[in-house]
Design a protein around this motif. Sequence first.
Motif, PDB file in Angstrom:
ATOM      1  N   ASP A  50     -15.077  39.219   8.554  1.00 33.34           N
ATOM      2  CA  ASP A  50     -13.756  38.764   8.119  1.00 33.34           C
ATOM      3  C   ASP A  50     -13.590  37.257   8.312  1.00 33.34           C
ATOM      4  OD1 ASP A  50     -11.267  39.501   6.972  1.00 33.34           O
ATOM      5  OD2 ASP A  50     -10.306  39.278   8.918  1.00 33.34           O
ATOM      6  N   GLN A  51     -12.597  36.698   7.615  1.00 35.60           N
ATOM      7  CA  GLN A  51     -12.339  35.262   7.614  1.00 35.60           C
ATOM      8  C   GLN A  51     -11.996  34.716   9.002  1.00 35.60           C
ATOM      9  OE1 GLN A  51      -8.105  34.650   5.783  1.00 35.60           O
ATOM     10  NE2 GLN A  51      -8.934  36.527   4.918  1.00 35.60           N
ATOM     11  N   GLY A  52     -11.602  35.570   9.927  1.00 34.36           N
ATOM     12  CA  GLY A  52     -11.307  35.135  11.284  1.00 34.36           C
ATOM     13  C   GLY A  52     -12.484  34.480  11.971  1.00 34.36           C
ATOM     14  N   LEU A  53     -13.704  34.759  11.500  1.00 33.28           N
ATOM     15  CA  LEU A  53     -14.886  34.100  12.058  1.00 33.28           C
ATOM     16  C   LEU A  53     -14.783  32.590  11.922  1.00 33.28           C
ATOM     17  CD1 LEU A  53     -17.814  34.701  13.186  1.00 33.28           C
ATOM     18  CD2 LEU A  53     -18.593  34.325  10.839  1.00 33.28           C
ATOM     19  N   PHE A  54     -14.162  32.132  10.845  1.00 34.80           N
ATOM     20  CA  PHE A  54     -14.000  30.699  10.613  1.00 34.80           C
ATOM     21  C   PHE A  54     -12.688  30.174  11.186  1.00 34.80           C
ATOM     22  CE2 PHE A  54     -16.579  31.532   6.517  1.00 34.80           C
ATOM     23  CZ  PHE A  54     -17.762  31.516   7.228  1.00 34.80           C
ATOM     24  N   THR A  55     -11.620  30.957  11.072  1.00 37.97           N
ATOM     25  CA  THR A  55     -10.328  30.460  11.538  1.00 37.97           C
ATOM     26  C   THR A  55     -10.292  30.316  13.058  1.00 37.97           C
ATOM     27  OG1 THR A  55      -9.365  32.690  11.494  1.00 37.97           O
ATOM     28  CG2 THR A  55      -9.032  31.315   9.550  1.00 37.97           C
ATOM     29  N   VAL A  56     -11.050  31.099  13.787  1.00 39.05           N
ATOM     30  CA  VAL A  56     -11.047  30.948  15.241  1.00 39.05           C
ATOM     31  C   VAL A  56     -11.635  29.600  15.645  1.00 39.05           C
ATOM     32  CG1 VAL A  56     -13.284  32.051  15.757  1.00 39.05           C
ATOM     33  CG2 VAL A  56     -11.416  32.184  17.414  1.00 39.05           C
ATOM     34  N   VAL A  57     -12.650  29.145  14.925  1.00 40.45           N
ATOM     35  CA  VAL A  57     -13.225  27.827  15.208  1.00 40.45           C
ATOM     36  C   VAL A  57     -12.233  26.729  14.850  1.00 40.45           C
ATOM     37  CG1 VAL A  57     -15.100  26.223  14.690  1.00 40.45           C
ATOM     38  CG2 VAL A  57     -15.568  28.674  14.848  1.00 40.45           C
ATOM     39  N   ALA A  58     -11.585  26.856  13.682  1.00 36.62           N
ATOM     40  CA  ALA A  58     -10.623  25.846  13.252  1.00 36.62           C
ATOM     41  C   ALA A  58      -9.420  25.788  14.183  1.00 36.62           C
ATOM     42  CB  ALA A  58     -10.186  26.136  11.819  1.00 36.62           C
ATOM     43  N   SER A  59      -8.937  26.946  14.630  1.00 38.32           N
ATOM     44  CA  SER A  59      -7.832  26.970  15.581  1.00 38.32           C
ATOM     45  C   SER A  59      -8.229  26.287  16.889  1.00 38.32           C
ATOM     46  CB  SER A  59      -7.402  28.417  15.852  1.00 38.32           C
ATOM     47  OG  SER A  59      -6.430  28.485  16.884  1.00 38.32           O
ATOM     48  N   ALA A  60      -9.425  26.587  17.354  1.00 35.01           N
ATOM     49  CA  ALA A  60      -9.907  25.984  18.600  1.00 35.01           C
ATOM     50  C   ALA A  60      -9.997  24.465  18.481  1.00 35.01           C
ATOM     51  CB  ALA A  60     -11.266  26.565  18.969  1.00 35.01           C
ATOM     52  N   MET A  61     -10.431  23.991  17.323  1.00 36.54           N
ATOM     53  CA  MET A  61     -10.563  22.546  17.126  1.00 36.54           C
ATOM     54  C   MET A  61      -9.202  21.873  16.973  1.00 36.54           C
ATOM     55  SD  MET A  61     -13.760  21.759  17.475  1.00 36.54           S
ATOM     56  CE  MET A  61     -13.501  22.868  18.882  1.00 36.54           C
ATOM     57  N   ALA A  62      -8.271  22.542  16.299  1.00 40.21           N
ATOM     58  CA  ALA A  62      -6.911  21.993  16.199  1.00 40.21           C
ATOM     59  C   ALA A  62      -6.292  21.854  17.585  1.00 40.21           C
ATOM     60  CB  ALA A  62      -6.051  22.900  15.322  1.00 40.21           C
ATOM     61  N   ALA A  63      -6.476  22.892  18.411  1.00 40.57           N
ATOM     62  CA  ALA A  63      -5.954  22.834  19.783  1.00 40.57           C
ATOM     63  C   ALA A  63      -6.680  21.786  20.602  1.00 40.57           C
ATOM     64  CB  ALA A  63      -6.092  24.211  20.437  1.00 40.57           C
ATOM     65  N   GLY A  64      -7.999  21.735  20.478  1.00 38.10           N
ATOM     66  CA  GLY A  64      -8.781  20.780  21.253  1.00 38.10           C
ATOM     67  C   GLY A  64      -8.427  19.337  20.938  1.00 38.10           C
ATOM     68  N   LYS A  65      -8.133  19.067  19.671  1.00 35.73           N
ATOM     69  CA  LYS A  65      -7.753  17.701  19.289  1.00 35.73           C
ATOM     70  C   LYS A  65      -6.433  17.301  19.951  1.00 35.73           C
ATOM     71  CE  LYS A  65      -8.545  14.041  16.607  1.00 35.73           C
ATOM     72  NZ  LYS A  65      -9.763  13.215  16.733  1.00 35.73           N
ATOM     73  N   LEU A  66      -5.473  18.208  19.944  1.00 32.54           N
ATOM     74  CA  LEU A  66      -4.169  17.919  20.551  1.00 32.54           C
ATOM     75  C   LEU A  66      -4.251  17.828  22.074  1.00 32.54           C
ATOM     76  CD1 LEU A  66      -1.989  20.138  18.234  1.00 32.54           C
ATOM     77  CD2 LEU A  66      -1.744  17.667  18.507  1.00 32.54           C
ATOM     78  N   LEU A  67      -5.222  18.526  22.652  1.00 34.08           N
ATOM     79  CA  LEU A  67      -5.424  18.457  24.103  1.00 34.08           C
ATOM     80  C   LEU A  67      -6.298  17.273  24.507  1.00 34.08           C
ATOM     81  CD1 LEU A  67      -6.012  22.258  24.812  1.00 34.08           C
ATOM     82  CD2 LEU A  67      -4.016  20.909  25.501  1.00 34.08           C
ATOM     83  N   LEU A 122      -2.078  15.422  11.943  1.00 29.95           N
ATOM     84  CA  LEU A 122      -3.521  15.192  12.046  1.00 29.95           C
ATOM     85  C   LEU A 122      -4.242  16.482  12.404  1.00 29.95           C
ATOM     86  CD1 LEU A 122      -6.084  13.409  12.337  1.00 29.95           C
ATOM     87  CD2 LEU A 122      -5.347  12.923  14.686  1.00 29.95           C
ATOM     88  N   SER A 123      -3.698  17.236  13.342  1.00 34.04           N
ATOM     89  CA  SER A 123      -4.299  18.498  13.756  1.00 34.04           C
ATOM     90  C   SER A 123      -4.326  19.507  12.607  1.00 34.04           C
ATOM     91  CB  SER A 123      -3.507  19.070  14.942  1.00 34.04           C
ATOM     92  OG  SER A 123      -3.919  20.361  15.277  1.00 34.04           O
ATOM     93  N   VAL A 124      -3.255  19.550  11.818  1.00 33.38           N
ATOM     94  CA  VAL A 124      -3.201  20.472  10.679  1.00 33.38           C
ATOM     95  C   VAL A 124      -4.254  20.107   9.640  1.00 33.38           C
ATOM     96  CG1 VAL A 124      -1.782  21.195   8.707  1.00 33.38           C
ATOM     97  CG2 VAL A 124      -0.778  21.100  11.002  1.00 33.38           C
ATOM     98  N   VAL A 125      -4.316  18.837   9.278  1.00 33.75           N
ATOM     99  CA  VAL A 125      -5.306  18.396   8.288  1.00 33.75           C
ATOM    100  C   VAL A 125      -6.718  18.695   8.788  1.00 33.75           C
ATOM    101  CG1 VAL A 125      -6.272  16.382   7.110  1.00 33.75           C
ATOM    102  CG2 VAL A 125      -3.784  16.647   7.308  1.00 33.75           C
ATOM    103  N   LEU A 126      -6.971  18.430  10.056  1.00 36.30           N
ATOM    104  CA  LEU A 126      -8.271  18.701  10.665  1.00 36.30           C
ATOM    105  C   LEU A 126      -8.623  20.182  10.584  1.00 36.30           C
ATOM    106  CD1 LEU A 126      -9.415  17.363  14.113  1.00 36.30           C
ATOM    107  CD2 LEU A 126      -9.419  19.807  13.695  1.00 36.30           C
ATOM    108  N   ALA A 127      -7.671  21.048  10.923  1.00 33.51           N
ATOM    109  CA  ALA A 127      -7.923  22.487  10.908  1.00 33.51           C
ATOM    110  C   ALA A 127      -8.262  22.969   9.504  1.00 33.51           C
ATOM    111  CB  ALA A 127      -6.699  23.229  11.443  1.00 33.51           C
ATOM    112  N   TYR A 128      -7.539  22.467   8.505  1.00 35.84           N
ATOM    113  CA  TYR A 128      -7.842  22.820   7.115  1.00 35.84           C
ATOM    114  C   TYR A 128      -9.267  22.412   6.745  1.00 35.84           C
ATOM    115  CZ  TYR A 128      -3.216  24.304   5.309  1.00 35.84           C
ATOM    116  OH  TYR A 128      -2.058  24.987   5.026  1.00 35.84           O
ATOM    117  N   GLU A 129      -9.690  21.218   7.187  1.00 39.40           N
ATOM    118  CA  GLU A 129     -11.038  20.758   6.850  1.00 39.40           C
ATOM    119  C   GLU A 129     -12.111  21.630   7.495  1.00 39.40           C
ATOM    120  OE1 GLU A 129     -12.015  18.360   4.668  1.00 39.40           O
ATOM    121  OE2 GLU A 129      -9.873  18.357   4.170  1.00 39.40           O
TER     122      GLU A 129
END
Length: 470
Positions: free
Chosen positions: A155-172, A131-138
């Motif tokens: 750079d693309q990290g501007l978006f991936t940092v938000v997605a990483s944070a949300m993937a972690a936040g969902k699991l937490l 679920l976290s992986v699918v969420l991060a991709y979205e």
Amino acid sequence: MTAVDHTTDVIVTFVDGLALPMIPARTLHEAKRRLVDSLGCAIGAIDSRPAAIARDLASDVTSALPATAIGLPRPTSTEMAAFTNTVMLRYLDYNDTYFSPRGGGGHPSDLIPTSLAVGQAVGASGADVLLSVVLAYEVVGALAGTVRIRERGWDQGLFTVVASAMAAGKLLHLSRSQLAHTVSLAITPHVPTRRTRAGELSMWKGCATAATARNGVFAAALAERGMTGPPSPFEGAHGIWEQVTGPFQLDLTIPQPGAFVVERTHLKSRPAEYNSQGPLDLILAMRGEIEVENIERIDVETYWLTYSEIGSEPAKWDPQTRETADHSLPYLLAVALVDGEVGLRSFVRERILDPTLRPLMKRIFVTERAEFTQRFPAEIKCRISIRLLTGQSIERETSYPRGHARNPLSDEDVDRKFDSLVDGRGEADAQVCNEIRRTLWTLDRVPNVATVLDRLGQLRTSPPGADVRA
């Protein structure tokens, strides 16, 4: 948070609301395919110099929420595991790629180590990790599909940092308020420039999104403990809209089956920048019809992104590093013609600097074709014309390279790619790799991913800097 801007609210509403029953079985299967593909890429780069550096740093860190860095016997912190494993995942430039309908994109699988590390640390089920992986991709797909930042120098990290944070936040299991603070704590301090991917490329090319993975995990951990972030990080004064992107309207809703981002990313059949995959398919198909010494010139017509990314800068005609070589269309085409393939050994230092390849590279000319640019990314168009000294010309054209979502690798192809990346590691390592790979294919039935991921620390490594495979 006293003021949540609309963009943050859209992200938080989606993340908080997405639940496993909303994700079709076919989508979960595609997520498993990306997990197997990504883990193979990471293990294949275990002996790279950046991986050794990252593991050395990770070895100095302990945490109350530990996770495993591949090849490190003792646990490290969750954020350092995410960083180290993403460094390995990205090193070979062999993991998946996504292009939004507007042409923005990146490498969503860079986010997988975040989900694995946080999932391991909290003892999450395999289903929750998926679920976290699918969420991060979205999340990363929605941001990349809404605003183009490459042309603005970011750079693309501007978006991936938000997605990483949300993937972690969902699991937490963060609350909506905590998720909003996590978004702000992730994006406000971390605005990366595109200098990472211009000209001669350094090790950081493959580590930049690893840093955003780490920063996203850290932002979620801060918010979980009560840290507050600046309100309205996107739309407030001196925020992301004003300083970086300009205004945009983010649409992030639960997709229809078949439209999830994880189903629309493209896997790679060769360890090279994605836009080279089509030209490499063509040149290798044409190779049997010609003799290299009889080539007068090679003309590559392609869309703007290929030209700009891997076919325009002078450094791409004289690569000095692995990172530049796998982003050099002239080098990739030349080595494919001479060697008959582009693989891990194409990027050892001796091959990259081989002076016998330079004359052939100088006969390669890359140009943008406006028609192809207009059709991108719905089509990944490329045409190659080879003119021989005899006056004969040979032409080939392609739209969907092998591994593209419309020309996909099969599950068996993904397994074969995994096998090729872990080949030669010895019997003990092979057993660990195969057991973990089999588990990933059934991850939704695993009650606690920690029981699986702990074993990644058992994989042996060569001395730092050996870089024996690439």
